[in-house]
Design a protein around this motif. Sequence first.
Motif, PDB file in Angstrom:
ATOM      1  N   TYR A 114       0.723  -1.175   0.103  1.00 53.80           N
ATOM      2  CA  TYR A 114       0.288  -0.089   0.033  1.00 53.80           C
ATOM      3  C   TYR A 114       1.046   1.329   0.022  1.00 53.80           C
ATOM      4  O   TYR A 114       0.582   2.273  -0.976  1.00 53.80           O
ATOM      5  N   ALA A 115       2.059   1.200   0.722  1.00 54.61           N
ATOM      6  CA  ALA A 115       2.852   2.349   0.867  1.00 54.61           C
ATOM      7  C   ALA A 115       3.600   2.531  -0.559  1.00 54.61           C
ATOM      8  O   ALA A 115       3.494   3.814  -1.073  1.00 54.61           O
ATOM      9  N   ILE A 116       3.917   1.621  -1.255  1.00 58.90           N
ATOM     10  CA  ILE A 116       4.404   1.804  -2.657  1.00 58.90           C
ATOM     11  C   ILE A 116       3.500   2.240  -3.326  1.00 58.90           C
ATOM     12  O   ILE A 116       3.874   3.013  -4.442  1.00 58.90           O
ATOM     13  N   SER A 117       2.043   1.705  -3.259  1.00 57.89           N
ATOM     14  CA  SER A 117       1.153   2.340  -4.147  1.00 57.89           C
ATOM     15  C   SER A 117       1.035   3.797  -4.246  1.00 57.89           C
ATOM     16  O   SER A 117       0.925   4.538  -5.029  1.00 57.89           O
ATOM     17  N   CYS A 118       1.111   4.209  -2.912  1.00 58.11           N
ATOM     18  CA  CYS A 118       0.858   5.679  -2.389  1.00 58.11           C
ATOM     19  C   CYS A 118       2.171   6.653  -2.863  1.00 58.11           C
ATOM     20  O   CYS A 118       2.066   7.649  -3.411  1.00 58.11           O
ATOM     21  N   LEU A 119       3.278   5.978  -2.886  1.00 58.45           N
ATOM     22  CA  LEU A 119       4.531   6.603  -3.295  1.00 58.45           C
ATOM     23  C   LEU A 119       4.715   6.762  -4.688  1.00 58.45           C
ATOM     24  O   LEU A 119       5.200   7.868  -5.081  1.00 58.45           O
ATOM     25  N   THR A 120       4.095   5.778  -5.556  1.00 50.38           N
ATOM     26  CA  THR A 120       4.503   5.940  -6.854  1.00 50.38           C
ATOM     27  C   THR A 120       3.323   6.573  -7.656  1.00 50.38           C
ATOM     28  O   THR A 120       3.351   6.885  -8.941  1.00 50.38           O
ATOM     29  N   ARG A 121       2.236   6.713  -7.104  1.00 51.41           N
ATOM     30  CA  ARG A 121       0.977   7.057  -7.658  1.00 51.41           C
ATOM     31  C   ARG A 121       1.065   8.666  -8.252  1.00 51.41           C
ATOM     32  O   ARG A 121       1.484   9.561  -7.186  1.00 51.41           O
ATOM     33  N   GLY A 122       1.141   8.996  -9.487  1.00 53.28           N
ATOM     34  CA  GLY A 122       1.547  10.209  -9.981  1.00 53.28           C
ATOM     35  C   GLY A 122       2.674  10.858  -9.856  1.00 53.28           C
ATOM     36  O   GLY A 122       2.984  11.915  -9.970  1.00 53.28           O
ATOM     37  N   PHE A 123       3.928   9.952  -9.745  1.00 54.12           N
ATOM     38  CA  PHE A 123       5.040  10.281  -9.392  1.00 54.12           C
ATOM     39  C   PHE A 123       6.093   9.432 -10.444  1.00 54.12           C
ATOM     40  O   PHE A 123       6.589   8.559  -9.905  1.00 54.12           O
ATOM     41  N   PRO A 124       6.229   9.804 -11.456  1.00 49.93           N
ATOM     42  CA  PRO A 124       6.963   9.070 -12.579  1.00 49.93           C
ATOM     43  C   PRO A 124       8.396   8.602 -12.127  1.00 49.93           C
ATOM     44  O   PRO A 124       8.954   7.457 -12.247  1.00 49.93           O
ATOM     45  N   ASP A 125       8.966   9.304 -11.183  1.00 51.56           N
ATOM     46  CA  ASP A 125      10.289   9.030 -10.764  1.00 51.56           C
ATOM     47  C   ASP A 125      10.341   7.914  -9.957  1.00 51.56           C
ATOM     48  O   ASP A 125      11.339   6.968  -9.943  1.00 51.56           O
ATOM     49  N   ALA A 126       9.467   7.965  -9.060  1.00 49.48           N
ATOM     50  CA  ALA A 126       9.227   6.788  -8.103  1.00 49.48           C
ATOM     51  C   ALA A 126       8.891   5.617  -8.863  1.00 49.48           C
ATOM     52  O   ALA A 126       9.171   4.467  -8.727  1.00 49.48           O
ATOM     53  N   GLN A 127       7.911   5.620  -9.925  1.00 48.05           N
ATOM     54  CA  GLN A 127       7.412   4.610 -10.748  1.00 48.05           C
ATOM     55  C   GLN A 127       8.625   3.891 -11.519  1.00 48.05           C
ATOM     56  O   GLN A 127       8.854   2.696 -11.323  1.00 48.05           O
ATOM     57  N   LYS A 128       9.550   4.736 -11.833  1.00 45.64           N
ATOM     58  CA  LYS A 128      11.021   4.413 -12.638  1.00 45.64           C
ATOM     59  C   LYS A 128      11.835   3.704 -11.545  1.00 45.64           C
ATOM     60  O   LYS A 128      12.358   2.608 -11.817  1.00 45.64           O
ATOM     61  N   ALA A 129      11.927   4.111 -10.515  1.00 43.50           N
ATOM     62  CA  ALA A 129      12.665   3.564  -9.405  1.00 43.50           C
ATOM     63  C   ALA A 129      12.326   2.169  -8.919  1.00 43.50           C
ATOM     64  O   ALA A 129      12.972   0.942  -8.757  1.00 43.50           O
ATOM     65  N   PHE A 130      11.039   1.929  -9.009  1.00 41.51           N
ATOM     66  CA  PHE A 130      10.458   0.851  -8.618  1.00 41.51           C
ATOM     67  C   PHE A 130      10.598  -0.223  -9.576  1.00 41.51           C
ATOM     68  O   PHE A 130      10.888  -1.557  -9.288  1.00 41.51           O
ATOM     69  N   THR A 131      10.322   0.224 -11.032  1.00 43.99           N
ATOM     70  CA  THR A 131      10.397  -0.797 -12.235  1.00 43.99           C
ATOM     71  C   THR A 131      11.923  -1.107 -12.404  1.00 43.99           C
ATOM     72  O   THR A 131      12.156  -2.469 -12.530  1.00 43.99           O
ATOM     73  N   THR A 132      13.051  -0.315 -12.005  1.00 48.52           N
ATOM     74  CA  THR A 132      14.224  -0.668 -12.048  1.00 48.52           C
ATOM     75  C   THR A 132      14.794  -1.337 -10.908  1.00 48.52           C
ATOM     76  O   THR A 132      15.775  -2.098 -11.234  1.00 48.52           O
ATOM     77  N   SER A 133      13.854  -1.603  -9.816  1.00 51.81           N
ATOM     78  CA  SER A 133      14.302  -2.499  -8.682  1.00 51.81           C
ATOM     79  C   SER A 133      13.619  -3.810  -8.816  1.00 51.81           C
ATOM     80  O   SER A 133      13.270  -4.508  -8.006  1.00 51.81           O
ATOM     81  N   ASP A 134      13.107  -4.207 -10.250  1.00 52.20           N
ATOM     82  CA  ASP A 134      12.683  -5.451 -10.402  1.00 52.20           C
ATOM     83  C   ASP A 134      11.244  -5.475  -9.809  1.00 52.20           C
ATOM     84  O   ASP A 134      10.759  -6.460  -9.301  1.00 52.20           O
ATOM     85  N   GLY A 135      10.407  -4.263  -9.600  1.00 48.49           N
ATOM     86  CA  GLY A 135       9.312  -4.134  -9.224  1.00 48.49           C
ATOM     87  C   GLY A 135       8.046  -4.978  -9.550  1.00 48.49           C
ATOM     88  O   GLY A 135       7.425  -5.317  -9.070  1.00 48.49           O
ATOM     89  N   PHE A 136       8.281  -5.406 -11.051  1.00 41.28           N
ATOM     90  CA  PHE A 136       6.982  -5.986 -11.600  1.00 41.28           C
ATOM     91  C   PHE A 136       7.516  -7.486 -11.144  1.00 41.28           C
ATOM     92  O   PHE A 136       6.333  -8.159 -11.016  1.00 41.28           O
ATOM     93  N   SER A 137       8.604  -7.906 -10.853  1.00 43.22           N
ATOM     94  CA  SER A 137       8.461  -9.461 -10.307  1.00 43.22           C
ATOM     95  C   SER A 137       8.024  -9.356  -8.909  1.00 43.22           C
ATOM     96  O   SER A 137       7.303 -10.530  -8.691  1.00 43.22           O
ATOM     97  N   VAL A 138       8.323  -8.256  -8.307  1.00 41.64           N
ATOM     98  CA  VAL A 138       7.768  -8.373  -6.970  1.00 41.64           C
ATOM     99  C   VAL A 138       6.278  -8.545  -6.816  1.00 41.64           C
ATOM    100  O   VAL A 138       5.569  -9.213  -6.191  1.00 41.64           O
ATOM    101  N   LEU A 139       5.583  -7.617  -7.828  1.00 44.80           N
ATOM    102  CA  LEU A 139       3.890  -7.719  -8.007  1.00 44.80           C
ATOM    103  C   LEU A 139       3.823  -9.044  -8.607  1.00 44.80           C
ATOM    104  O   LEU A 139       2.606  -9.653  -7.994  1.00 44.80           O
ATOM    105  N   MET A 140       4.273  -9.761  -9.316  1.00 42.63           N
ATOM    106  CA  MET A 140       4.055 -11.104  -9.776  1.00 42.63           C
ATOM    107  C   MET A 140       4.150 -12.291  -8.615  1.00 42.63           C
ATOM    108  O   MET A 140       3.334 -12.715  -8.494  1.00 42.63           O
ATOM    109  N   ARG A 141       5.118 -11.965  -7.695  1.00 45.69           N
ATOM    110  CA  ARG A 141       5.306 -12.784  -6.522  1.00 45.69           C
ATOM    111  C   ARG A 141       4.277 -12.796  -5.710  1.00 45.69           C
ATOM    112  O   ARG A 141       3.679 -13.537  -5.135  1.00 45.69           O
ATOM    113  N   ALA A 142       3.928 -11.394  -5.426  1.00 44.75           N
ATOM    114  CA  ALA A 142       2.422 -11.201  -4.903  1.00 44.75           C
ATOM    115  C   ALA A 142       1.367 -11.926  -5.253  1.00 44.75           C
ATOM    116  O   ALA A 142       0.615 -12.248  -4.325  1.00 44.75           O
ATOM    117  N   MET A 143       0.904 -11.591  -6.396  1.00 44.19           N
ATOM    118  CA  MET A 143       0.042 -12.174  -7.252  1.00 44.19           C
ATOM    119  C   MET A 143      -0.145 -13.681  -7.087  1.00 44.19           C
ATOM    120  O   MET A 143      -1.102 -14.249  -6.976  1.00 44.19           O
TER     121      MET A 143
END
Length: 321
Positions: A172-201
Amino acid sequence: MASGGDGGDRRQHPKDLRHLLKFCIEQTISEDAPGSSGVQEMTQERRQWLSEAFSSMTRDPIEDMKKCIRILIEDSDSSEELKQNALESLTDMCESIDLAQDFHKIGGYALLPHILQDQQQDIRWRAGEFMANLFQNNPYCQKAALETNLIPLLIDVIDNDPNEDPRVKALYAISCLTRGFPDAQKAFTTSDGFSVLMRAMESNIQRLKTKAAFLLRDFCIQELSNKDILCDMGMVEQLVGMLREEHSSFHEHLMGALLSVVTDHQRATQECARPEFELREILTERIAYLEGKEEFMEERQYAQDLLKICFTPENQEQIER
């Protein structure tokens, strides 16, 4: 003529000293109205309420925040209940955007890694909730969080915390941090964030699965290039594979996420249309299975939309070439 009255004695504290003064004057006028017997002794209840109202107007919230920080980070003898109350107080105070910014300015972000890794899970999940509260709709605090490098810490909680609630609140904190903030979105994706989301799902925690699907959907809506990353990772195939699992309420969110990936993205639609994925058969069977089931009406619509987008004559031609 009397106006439609205020409904009696209001218990909500005035917002500031000006409102408190206005309230006191109005009460004095009311009590000294014509026909009254002059000065009347204030009731104990009114006296206590007025004292509390005045006290709340004159307290220094910055000092209150510092006191809470000391309890959480310095006072090793503090009870768990005292720590929880301190963290709840910080969360309440930082509902104010200005106070949320002040929390950073007084060095409060040094507290965040400490409470994210606390031994007590009740502190860890409250830490995630507090951070979400800080970041939500607050560009200053989002930027400060990125500069403090909090994303890897939150990812670690999502992946590795042994308890459910801290993982859900960290996402939830990641969601609030990245919402409407492209720099945080990029930081999350470059930290393999999509794999994190897949593991969560892929987890067995329903709330975590649902939040991850929602966040994946948001990333695809906010930035088209994220869909290329998902295709490069082979995530389209993984999402389709999850639809083969036994049907559950999560599939509505999964379908919604997949639909956001393929919308206006030819490469993703062509991936979905690959015969070996058998998505056409999955969707056709699902539409038939959900017919007449009102609680799954939205999922059925997602399936119909996916069928329409992915299996066009143009896509079939591209695949056959």
